[in-house]
Design a protein around this motif. Structure first.
Motif, PDB file in Angstrom:
ATOM      1  N   ALA A  29       0.838  -1.203   0.000  1.00 23.92           N
ATOM      2  CA  ALA A  29       0.000   0.000   0.000  1.00 23.92           C
ATOM      3  C   ALA A  29       0.871   1.251   0.000  1.00 23.92           C
ATOM      4  CB  ALA A  29      -0.905   0.000   1.232  1.00 23.92           C
ATOM      5  N   ASN A  30       0.249   2.342  -0.389  1.00 26.21           N
ATOM      6  CA  ASN A  30       0.863   3.645  -0.281  1.00 26.21           C
ATOM      7  C   ASN A  30       0.359   4.214   1.053  1.00 26.21           C
ATOM      8  OD1 ASN A  30       1.615   6.276  -0.564  1.00 26.21           O
ATOM      9  ND2 ASN A  30       0.559   6.609  -2.521  1.00 26.21           N
ATOM     10  N   ALA A  31       1.168   4.033   2.107  1.00 23.98           N
ATOM     11  CA  ALA A  31       0.699   4.354   3.459  1.00 23.98           C
ATOM     12  C   ALA A  31       0.939   5.824   3.808  1.00 23.98           C
ATOM     13  CB  ALA A  31       1.396   3.453   4.473  1.00 23.98           C
ATOM     14  N   VAL A  32      -0.098   6.462   4.325  1.00 24.55           N
ATOM     15  CA  VAL A  32      -0.028   7.891   4.665  1.00 24.55           C
ATOM     16  C   VAL A  32      -0.384   8.086   6.145  1.00 24.55           C
ATOM     17  CG1 VAL A  32      -0.874  10.196   4.041  1.00 24.55           C
ATOM     18  CG2 VAL A  32      -0.956   8.337   2.353  1.00 24.55           C
ATOM     19  N   PRO A  33       0.598   8.455   6.985  1.00 22.48           N
ATOM     20  CA  PRO A  33       0.278   8.669   8.403  1.00 22.48           C
ATOM     21  C   PRO A  33      -0.533   9.955   8.571  1.00 22.48           C
ATOM     22  CG  PRO A  33       2.664   8.469   8.028  1.00 22.48           C
ATOM     23  CD  PRO A  33       2.021   8.682   6.696  1.00 22.48           C
TER      24      PRO A  33
END
Ligand code: TK8
Length: 338
Positions: free
Chosen positions: A190-194
């Motif tokens: 996934a393209n993880a975004v905090p």
């Protein structure tokens, strides 16, 4: 006359007796305590915050007043933690995952697939290992009281059903603000975004991100079903919440006042876990009724996910140190052997 004397003597005796308990009367001041949390008032977190407030009022004869403030009105988890550390806010409840920046050992609870059930989690969190982690907060300006259940996390998104590891590919997923979660979802592709939880609904609504992961209860109480079509039953990690106090403020409290807060915290915990589990049992059906498309993930695919993210365990071990890691593994083994 005689009766009067007896009554007088009795009264005197009672009066004298009355002095002793009064001298030892609980040392409790009138206090206003701000207790912040991130979810809506109408959520498992909000209901338990109210139970905590009621319990504190009861145990302190109304002297200690909890003002429970939800929906992140006092700030995100991380902002509230900072306010507690600085002494600008008294109490909060939030995710242990958002504490990892302050207390790396808290990453223990971010271990994917660590617990098999809520009951197993209770035993570890309320036992020696949970206590070891709570003690790590002490010199960080925080006091940990009890763990509540956030719960097993499941994936939602607006793009497609996630049934296999490959389905994560390129999905823009909001993750909690912590390197373990970031790493876990990057490994899955996934393209993880905090992002803080307080910004999540808007991020989903505006399609800044495609998806997120949280327990059923939260997907329901935060109305994520309004902006997310697909729910995949991944149960990839069990998240606790932790009730925290500002150490700076806690140190000004009397022993009796601390006792009130600890007792109330335990009562709120017991209520919260029961309430959360009851709600979770019904939540999936409710989410379907709200129009979500729910898919299970086969045991084989869960196993592939588990294998894919296994390397994060090394990172977690480094964060928590061998003593805590081993304590948790040993205790789990003992529980599973019955
Ligand atoms: C609420 C958060 C939330 C957590 C998250 O403040 O951030 O996704 O699961 O419960 O702590």
């Amino acid at each position: 006359m005689k009766i009067k004397t007896i009554l007088l003597a009795a009264g005197l005796a009672f009066g004298l007796q009355g002095i002793a308990p009064q001298a030892q009367a609980a040392d409790i001041q009138t206090r206003l305590i701000r207790f912040g949390y991130g979810l809506n008032q109408d959520s498992n977190q909000g209901r338990a915050a109210q139970v905590f407030a009621d319990e504190v009022a009861k145990l302190s004869d109304g002297k200690m007043k909890i003002r429970a403030i939800g929906a992140a009105a006092l700030g995100s988890d991380i902002q509230m933690q900072q306010a507690l550390i600085g002494g600008a806010q008294e109490m909060m409840v939030g995710s242990t995952a958002t504490l990892v920046g302050i207390t790396p050992e808290m990453a223990m609870w971010d271990t994917p697939f660590l617990f098999n059930s809520g009951e197993e989690a209770d035993k570890i969190l309320d036992g020696r290992a949970g206590q070891m982690l709570i003690e790590k907060l002490d010199d960080k300006g925080l006091v940990g009281l009890v763990y509540w259940e956030n719960g097993f996390r499941n994936l939602t998104n607006s793009q497609r059903p996630v049934t296999r590891v490959e389905d994560f590919d390129g999905l823009k997923l909001r993750v909690m603000q912590n390197n373990i979660f970031l790493d876990t979802f990057q490994r899955l592709g996934a393209n993880a975004v905090p992002l803080p939880f307080s910004e999540l609904f808007t991020a989903l609504e505006t399609k800044t991100v495609d998806g997120q992961e949280n327990p059923y209860n939260t997907i329901l109480s935060s109305k994520f079903y309004e902006v997310q079509k697909y729910l995949s039953v991944t149960n990839h990690v069990y998240s606790p919440w932790i009730v925290l106090a500002s150490k700076q403020w806690w140190d000004t409290l009397s022993a009796d006042e601390r006792d009130v807060l600890l007792k109330a915290a335990v009562a709120s915990r017991d209520f919260e876990r029961k309430d959360t589990r009851q709600e979770a049992e019904k939540a999936l059906a409710q989410l379907k009724a709200e129009g979500m498309q729910v898919n299970e993930v086969s045991p084989e695919e869960v196993e592939r996910m588990r294998e894919t993210i296994k390397p994060v365990n090394e990172q977690i071990k480094q964060n928590v140190g061998p003593a805590i890691w081993q304590a948790v593994q040993n205790q789990l083994k003992a529980i599973r052997q019955g």
